[in-house]
Design a protein around this motif. Structure first.
Motif, PDB file in Angstrom:
ATOM      1  N   GLY A  54      36.085  31.070  27.704  1.00 58.30           N
ATOM      2  CA  GLY A  54      37.479  31.420  27.479  1.00 58.30           C
ATOM      3  C   GLY A  54      38.291  31.243  28.756  1.00 58.30           C
ATOM      4  N   PRO A  55      39.498  31.798  28.784  1.00 55.80           N
ATOM      5  CA  PRO A  55      40.363  31.625  29.953  1.00 55.80           C
ATOM      6  C   PRO A  55      39.754  32.249  31.210  1.00 55.80           C
ATOM      7  CG  PRO A  55      41.556  32.643  28.133  1.00 55.80           C
ATOM      8  CD  PRO A  55      40.125  32.588  27.746  1.00 55.80           C
ATOM      9  N   TYR A  56      39.774  31.508  32.290  1.00 56.94           N
ATOM     10  CA  TYR A  56      39.208  32.028  33.542  1.00 56.94           C
ATOM     11  C   TYR A  56      39.990  33.238  34.034  1.00 56.94           C
ATOM     12  CZ  TYR A  56      42.886  30.101  36.530  1.00 56.94           C
ATOM     13  OH  TYR A  56      44.085  29.843  37.134  1.00 56.94           O
ATOM     14  N   THR A  57      41.268  33.305  33.693  1.00 54.85           N
ATOM     15  CA  THR A  57      42.099  34.416  34.165  1.00 54.85           C
ATOM     16  C   THR A  57      41.618  35.748  33.596  1.00 54.85           C
ATOM     17  OG1 THR A  57      43.681  33.913  32.409  1.00 54.85           O
ATOM     18  CG2 THR A  57      44.160  33.039  34.593  1.00 54.85           C
ATOM     19  N   THR A  58      41.122  35.749  32.370  1.00 54.45           N
ATOM     20  CA  THR A  58      40.605  36.977  31.769  1.00 54.45           C
ATOM     21  C   THR A  58      39.429  37.503  32.575  1.00 54.45           C
ATOM     22  OG1 THR A  58      41.286  36.231  29.580  1.00 54.45           O
ATOM     23  CG2 THR A  58      39.641  37.990  29.672  1.00 54.45           C
ATOM     24  N   CYS A  59      38.494  36.626  32.882  1.00 58.85           N
ATOM     25  CA  CYS A  59      37.308  37.031  33.643  1.00 58.85           C
ATOM     26  C   CYS A  59      37.681  37.448  35.059  1.00 58.85           C
ATOM     27  CB  CYS A  59      36.299  35.891  33.684  1.00 58.85           C
ATOM     28  SG  CYS A  59      35.686  35.451  32.055  1.00 58.85           S
ATOM     29  N   TYR A  60      38.538  36.667  35.683  1.00 64.46           N
ATOM     30  CA  TYR A  60      38.947  36.970  37.053  1.00 64.46           C
ATOM     31  C   TYR A  60      39.653  38.317  37.123  1.00 64.46           C
ATOM     32  CZ  TYR A  60      41.433  36.885  41.447  1.00 64.46           C
ATOM     33  OH  TYR A  60      41.934  37.231  42.681  1.00 64.46           O
ATOM     34  N   ASN A  61      40.592  38.549  36.211  1.00 60.08           N
ATOM     35  CA  ASN A  61      41.339  39.819  36.215  1.00 60.08           C
ATOM     36  C   ASN A  61      40.413  41.007  35.991  1.00 60.08           C
ATOM     37  OD1 ASN A  61      43.770  38.547  36.701  1.00 60.08           O
ATOM     38  ND2 ASN A  61      44.299  38.413  34.533  1.00 60.08           N
ATOM     39  N   ARG A  62      39.447  40.880  35.091  1.00 56.76           N
ATOM     40  CA  ARG A  62      38.512  41.973  34.837  1.00 56.76           C
ATOM     41  C   ARG A  62      37.637  42.206  36.071  1.00 56.76           C
ATOM     42  NH1 ARG A  62      35.753  43.553  29.811  1.00 56.76           N
ATOM     43  NH2 ARG A  62      37.308  42.467  28.611  1.00 56.76           N
ATOM     44  N   PHE A  63      37.249  41.131  36.742  1.00 54.73           N
ATOM     45  CA  PHE A  63      36.444  41.234  37.966  1.00 54.73           C
ATOM     46  C   PHE A  63      37.227  41.976  39.053  1.00 54.73           C
ATOM     47  CE2 PHE A  63      35.179  39.323  42.073  1.00 54.73           C
ATOM     48  CZ  PHE A  63      33.858  39.701  42.091  1.00 54.73           C
ATOM     49  N   VAL A  64      38.479  41.598  39.239  1.00 55.54           N
ATOM     50  CA  VAL A  64      39.310  42.222  40.276  1.00 55.54           C
ATOM     51  C   VAL A  64      39.608  43.681  39.926  1.00 55.54           C
ATOM     52  CG1 VAL A  64      41.594  42.164  41.349  1.00 55.54           C
ATOM     53  CG2 VAL A  64      40.316  40.058  41.042  1.00 55.54           C
ATOM     54  N   ARG A  65      39.948  43.947  38.658  1.00 57.60           N
ATOM     55  CA  ARG A  65      40.251  45.316  38.237  1.00 57.60           C
ATOM     56  C   ARG A  65      39.059  46.238  38.386  1.00 57.60           C
ATOM     57  NH1 ARG A  65      41.770  45.404  32.476  1.00 57.60           N
ATOM     58  NH2 ARG A  65      41.907  43.182  32.724  1.00 57.60           N
ATOM     59  N   GLY A  66      37.869  45.684  38.223  1.00 64.09           N
ATOM     60  CA  GLY A  66      36.652  46.470  38.342  1.00 64.09           C
ATOM     61  C   GLY A  66      36.201  46.645  39.779  1.00 64.09           C
ATOM     62  N   GLY A  67      36.931  46.101  40.721  1.00 65.24           N
ATOM     63  CA  GLY A  67      36.567  46.222  42.121  1.00 65.24           C
ATOM     64  C   GLY A  67      35.444  45.278  42.509  1.00 65.24           C
ATOM     65  N   GLY A  68      35.315  44.170  41.754  1.00 65.83           N
ATOM     66  CA  GLY A  68      34.217  43.248  42.029  1.00 65.83           C
ATOM     67  C   GLY A  68      32.906  43.920  41.689  1.00 65.83           C
ATOM     68  N   LEU A  69      31.871  43.581  42.358  1.00 58.62           N
ATOM     69  CA  LEU A  69      30.584  44.203  42.101  1.00 58.62           C
ATOM     70  C   LEU A  69      30.302  45.327  43.081  1.00 58.62           C
ATOM     71  CD1 LEU A  69      28.374  41.144  41.263  1.00 58.62           C
ATOM     72  CD2 LEU A  69      29.431  42.762  39.727  1.00 58.62           C
ATOM     73  N   VAL A  70      31.130  45.461  44.093  1.00 56.68           N
ATOM     74  CA  VAL A  70      30.906  46.476  45.124  1.00 56.68           C
ATOM     75  C   VAL A  70      31.019  47.874  44.559  1.00 56.68           C
ATOM     76  CG1 VAL A  70      31.703  47.374  47.326  1.00 56.68           C
ATOM     77  CG2 VAL A  70      31.699  44.911  46.914  1.00 56.68           C
ATOM     78  N   SER A  71      32.048  48.140  43.758  1.00 59.66           N
ATOM     79  CA  SER A  71      32.234  49.503  43.240  1.00 59.66           C
ATOM     80  C   SER A  71      31.101  49.880  42.291  1.00 59.66           C
ATOM     81  CB  SER A  71      33.579  49.616  42.530  1.00 59.66           C
ATOM     82  OG  SER A  71      33.607  48.812  41.379  1.00 59.66           O
ATOM     83  N   GLY A  72      30.619  48.921  41.496  1.00 58.73           N
ATOM     84  CA  GLY A  72      29.515  49.224  40.581  1.00 58.73           C
ATOM     85  C   GLY A  72      28.211  49.464  41.313  1.00 58.73           C
ATOM     86  N   ALA A  73      28.002  48.760  42.395  1.00 58.12           N
ATOM     87  CA  ALA A  73      26.758  48.905  43.143  1.00 58.12           C
ATOM     88  C   ALA A  73      26.727  50.203  43.936  1.00 58.12           C
ATOM     89  CB  ALA A  73      26.582  47.717  44.095  1.00 58.12           C
TER      90      ALA A  73
END
Length: 75
Positions: A54-73
């Motif tokens: 799908g649109p790359y912007t959807t994935c990118y925005n969700r990645f940025v909103r989630g703080g990348g992987l740093v906040s989850g780790a």
């Protein structure tokens, strides 16, 4: 696809994701996570994401909103 989650992996991950409806129908969390991991593992820019995700912007925005992987780790 090469970097997609297998069913058994998704079963383990899914309960850890937020499940709160927000009014707008969400894009599949599995598709978005597959997209994010595709970009991270392939090293490709977001704009080179295959159309199957799908649109790359959807994935990118969700990645940025989630703080990348740093906040989850960190939690």
């Amino acid at each position: 696809m090469r970097y997609e989650f297998a069913d058994y992996e998704w079963i383990a991950i899914k309960p850890m994701l937020p499940n709160k409806p927000r009014g707008v129908l969400r894009v599949s969390d599995r598709r978005v996570l597959n997209c994010i991991f595709w970009v991270l593992r392939s090293g490709a820019p977001w704009r080179d994401l295959p159309e199957t995700f799908g649109p790359y912007t959807t994935c990118y925005n969700r990645f940025v909103r989630g703080g990348g992987l740093v906040s989850g780790a960190a939690s």
